[in-house]
Design an enzyme around this catalytic site. Structure first.
Site, PDB file in Angstrom:
ATOM      1  N   HIS A  35      -7.638   2.894   3.641  1.00 24.00           N
ATOM      2  CA  HIS A  35      -7.578   3.719   4.851  1.00 24.00           C
ATOM      3  C   HIS A  35      -8.966   3.911   5.483  1.00 24.00           C
ATOM      4  O   HIS A  35      -9.069   4.164   6.682  1.00 24.00           O
ATOM      5  CB  HIS A  35      -7.026   5.113   4.529  1.00 24.00           C
ATOM      6  CG  HIS A  35      -5.544   5.168   4.342  1.00 24.00           C
ATOM      7  ND1 HIS A  35      -4.902   4.638   3.251  1.00 24.00           N
ATOM      8  CD2 HIS A  35      -4.573   5.713   5.125  1.00 24.00           C
ATOM      9  CE1 HIS A  35      -3.599   4.847   3.361  1.00 24.00           C
ATOM     10  NE2 HIS A  35      -3.366   5.502   4.490  1.00 24.00           N
ATOM     11  N   CYS A  50      -4.282  -1.633  -1.895  1.00 24.28           N
ATOM     12  CA  CYS A  50      -4.469  -0.208  -2.162  1.00 24.28           C
ATOM     13  C   CYS A  50      -5.427  -0.096  -3.341  1.00 24.28           C
ATOM     14  O   CYS A  50      -5.160  -0.652  -4.414  1.00 24.28           O
ATOM     15  CB  CYS A  50      -3.130   0.433  -2.503  1.00 24.28           C
ATOM     16  SG  CYS A  50      -3.255   2.169  -2.958  1.00 24.28           S
ATOM     17  N   ASN A  51      -6.535   0.600  -3.125  1.00 21.79           N
ATOM     18  CA  ASN A  51      -7.515   0.747  -4.204  1.00 21.79           C
ATOM     19  C   ASN A  51      -6.971   1.599  -5.343  1.00 21.79           C
ATOM     20  O   ASN A  51      -7.241   1.345  -6.516  1.00 21.79           O
ATOM     21  CB  ASN A  51      -8.794   1.392  -3.664  1.00 21.79           C
ATOM     22  CG  ASN A  51      -9.565   0.469  -2.764  1.00 21.79           C
ATOM     23  OD1 ASN A  51     -10.497  -0.183  -3.196  1.00 21.79           O
ATOM     24  ND2 ASN A  51      -9.165   0.371  -1.506  1.00 21.79           N
ATOM     25  N   THR A  52      -6.199   2.628  -4.984  1.00 17.17           N
ATOM     26  CA  THR A  52      -5.659   3.539  -5.997  1.00 17.17           C
ATOM     27  C   THR A  52      -4.777   2.760  -6.974  1.00 17.17           C
ATOM     28  O   THR A  52      -4.888   2.917  -8.190  1.00 17.17           O
ATOM     29  CB  THR A  52      -4.848   4.655  -5.305  1.00 17.17           C
ATOM     30  OG1 THR A  52      -5.702   5.294  -4.349  1.00 17.17           O
ATOM     31  CG2 THR A  52      -4.331   5.658  -6.294  1.00 17.17           C
ATOM     32  N   GLU A  77      -4.273   8.760   8.601  1.00 17.76           N
ATOM     33  CA  GLU A  77      -2.842   8.688   8.917  1.00 17.76           C
ATOM     34  C   GLU A  77      -2.523   9.493  10.188  1.00 17.76           C
ATOM     35  O   GLU A  77      -1.566   9.198  10.894  1.00 17.76           O
ATOM     36  CB  GLU A  77      -2.009   9.212   7.739  1.00 17.76           C
ATOM     37  CG  GLU A  77      -2.092   8.350   6.483  1.00 17.76           C
ATOM     38  CD  GLU A  77      -0.991   7.282   6.380  1.00 17.76           C
ATOM     39  OE1 GLU A  77       0.074   7.484   6.973  1.00 17.76           O
ATOM     40  OE2 GLU A  77      -1.234   6.256   5.717  1.00 17.76           O
ATOM     41  N   TYR A 132      -0.766   8.488  -2.760  1.00 22.00           N
ATOM     42  CA  TYR A 132      -0.820   8.129  -4.181  1.00 22.00           C
ATOM     43  C   TYR A 132      -2.116   8.682  -4.798  1.00 22.00           C
ATOM     44  O   TYR A 132      -2.167   8.948  -5.991  1.00 22.00           O
ATOM     45  CB  TYR A 132      -0.867   6.611  -4.355  1.00 22.00           C
ATOM     46  CG  TYR A 132       0.448   5.866  -4.259  1.00 22.00           C
ATOM     47  CD1 TYR A 132       1.567   6.400  -3.642  1.00 22.00           C
ATOM     48  CD2 TYR A 132       0.549   4.583  -4.791  1.00 22.00           C
ATOM     49  CE1 TYR A 132       2.752   5.671  -3.561  1.00 22.00           C
ATOM     50  CE2 TYR A 132       1.717   3.862  -4.727  1.00 22.00           C
ATOM     51  CZ  TYR A 132       2.819   4.405  -4.101  1.00 22.00           C
ATOM     52  OH  TYR A 132       3.980   3.678  -4.034  1.00 22.00           O
ATOM     53  N   GLY A 133      -3.140   8.777  -3.955  1.00 21.25           N
ATOM     54  CA  GLY A 133      -4.498   9.009  -4.465  1.00 21.25           C
ATOM     55  C   GLY A 133      -4.731  10.363  -5.093  1.00 21.25           C
ATOM     56  O   GLY A 133      -5.749  10.577  -5.747  1.00 21.25           O
ATOM     57  N   CYS A 147     -11.128   2.618  -0.365  1.00 19.96           N
ATOM     58  CA  CYS A 147      -9.761   3.014  -0.022  1.00 19.96           C
ATOM     59  C   CYS A 147      -9.444   2.263   1.260  1.00 19.96           C
ATOM     60  O   CYS A 147     -10.277   2.234   2.183  1.00 19.96           O
ATOM     61  CB  CYS A 147      -9.674   4.523   0.202  1.00 19.96           C
ATOM     62  SG  CYS A 147      -8.084   5.059   0.889  1.00 19.96           S
ATOM     63  N   ASP A 153       0.880  -1.186   0.000  1.00 22.05           N
ATOM     64  CA  ASP A 153       0.000   0.000   0.000  1.00 22.05           C
ATOM     65  C   ASP A 153       0.908   1.222   0.000  1.00 22.05           C
ATOM     66  O   ASP A 153       2.115   1.124   0.267  1.00 22.05           O
ATOM     67  CB  ASP A 153      -0.901   0.008   1.248  1.00 22.05           C
ATOM     68  CG  ASP A 153      -1.854   1.207   1.263  1.00 22.05           C
ATOM     69  OD1 ASP A 153      -2.323   1.630   0.186  1.00 22.05           O
ATOM     70  OD2 ASP A 153      -2.116   1.743   2.358  1.00 22.05           O
ATOM     71  N   SER A 154       0.307   2.376  -0.252  1.00 18.87           N
ATOM     72  CA  SER A 154       1.077   3.614  -0.186  1.00 18.87           C
ATOM     73  C   SER A 154       1.422   3.974   1.269  1.00 18.87           C
ATOM     74  O   SER A 154       2.384   4.697   1.502  1.00 18.87           O
ATOM     75  CB  SER A 154       0.264   4.744  -0.808  1.00 18.87           C
ATOM     76  OG  SER A 154      -0.989   4.819  -0.165  1.00 18.87           O
TER      77      SER A 154
HETATM   78  N1  DGL Z   1      -4.862   3.291   0.800  1.00 20.72           N
HETATM   79  C1  DGL Z   1      -4.904   3.850  -0.532  1.00 20.72           C
HETATM   80  C2  DGL Z   1      -6.105   3.308  -1.290  1.00 20.72           C
HETATM   81  O1  DGL Z   1      -6.659   2.287  -0.927  1.00 20.72           O
HETATM   82  C3  DGL Z   1      -4.913   5.352  -0.648  1.00 20.72           C
HETATM   83  C4  DGL Z   1      -3.908   6.165   0.065  1.00 20.72           C
HETATM   84  C5  DGL Z   1      -3.217   7.211  -0.788  1.00 20.72           C
HETATM   85  O2  DGL Z   1      -3.862   8.148  -1.291  1.00 20.72           O
HETATM   86  O3  DGL Z   1      -2.026   7.051  -0.961  1.00 20.72           O
HETATM   87  O4  DGL Z   1      -6.505   3.870  -2.285  1.00 20.72           O
END
Ligand code: DGL
Length: 264
Positions: free
Chosen positions: A186, A74-76, A152, A43-44, A184, A11-12
């Site tokens: 998170h 990570c969904n992104t 976070e 990342y998003g 996401c 994940d990010s």
């Molecule tokens: N946890 C990441 C997701 O599932 C997003 C976090 C990010 O923006 O880096 O998309």
């Protein structure tokens, strides 16, 4: 026959630890190596091209740890980079979007909301995954960019988070959707604030359990089952805040963050 190689999770940041927690419950005999690319988070908010570049680099790094499969927690990354990762890796790659879509369709009465990062929502990946399984499904998606920094920060059920959730989630409240995908990794950390904003009638779908079930089935099917257990947590920036949050998400794990650098 057992396969002692670890399962890699990526994940990010710390969001993917929600998926790691679900995986550990289902597969206690597996070794896991988790990479949080905390130096490059978020990342998003970045372009799909940048997400693909970061993801391929991180996956290559994890391949160097002799991983037997890669879970993209990570969904992104799952939304933008899954084909690139499947091409780059020699081992199976499991993303979070398809399991999340399947879980939502199993519980919805036809109106599904999706929340995620700007990148995930812009990709349209959930809409495609849902409509591929049910062309009649009604899908409304919205980006919630402040949720990742709030998670976070550890402000999981803070008054500020409740206020932000009420503003972002207004389009999903009062029965306008019956199911909401937490798109996401998170966001499950903010579940109480999200649930309060949309109301009791909206089912919240967290793909962590569905992903863990898919990985369990894959491990059995390909005869990859390990023996031993254990977790290594690798991060590209080991701020004290990350250590504190990791301990909250994994209370039963000896958290010892290892700082790593991803080669170009
Ligand atoms: N946890 C990441 C997701 O599932 C997003 C976090 C990010 O923006 O880096 O998309």
């Amino acid at each position: 026959m057992t396969d002692a190689r670890p399962i890699a999770i990526f994940d990010s940041g710390i969001g993917g630890l929600t998926v790691l927690a679900a995986l550990r419950r289902r597969l206690p005999a597996e070794r896991f190596v988790y990479l949080g690319d905390t130096a490059r988070l978020p990342y998003g908010t970045k372009s799909a091209e940048t997400v693909v570049r970061y993801a391929v680099r991180a996956a290559g790094f994890l391949a160097g740890h002799d991983a037997k499969l890669l879970v993209v927690a990570c969904n992104t990354v799952s939304a933008s980079a899954l084909p690139a990762l499947e091409e780059a890796m020699e081992v199976p790659v499991v993303g979070v979007v398809a399991p999340g879509a399947r879980t939502a369709l199993a519980v919805t009465h036809g109106r599904v909301g999706v929340i995620g990062t700007e990148s995930t929502v812009a990709s349209g990946a959930y809409g495609r995954a849902l409509r591929a399984l049910d062309p009649e499904i009604d899908v409304v998606a919205r980006a919630c960019p402040l949720f990742v920094p709030l998670a976070e920060e550890g402000w999981w059920d803070h008054p500020v988070t409740r206020e932000v959730a009420a503003l972002y989630l207004e389009p999903f409240a009062r029965g306008r959707v019956d199911t909401l995908i937490l798109g996401c990794t998170h966001y499950p950390l903010l579940r109480p604030a999200i649930a309060a904003a949309v109301g009791d009638d909206v089912r919240l779908v967290d793909s962590a359990e569905a992903v863990a079930a898919e990985v369990e089935a894959l491990v059995a099917r390909r005869e990859l089952a390990g023996s031993g257990g254990g977790v290594r947590l690798l991060v590209t920036d080991a701020a004290a805040r990350i250590d504190r949050i990791a301990r909250l998400i994994l209370p039963d794990t000896a958290v010892n963050l290892e700082l790593v650098d991803l080669p170009d």
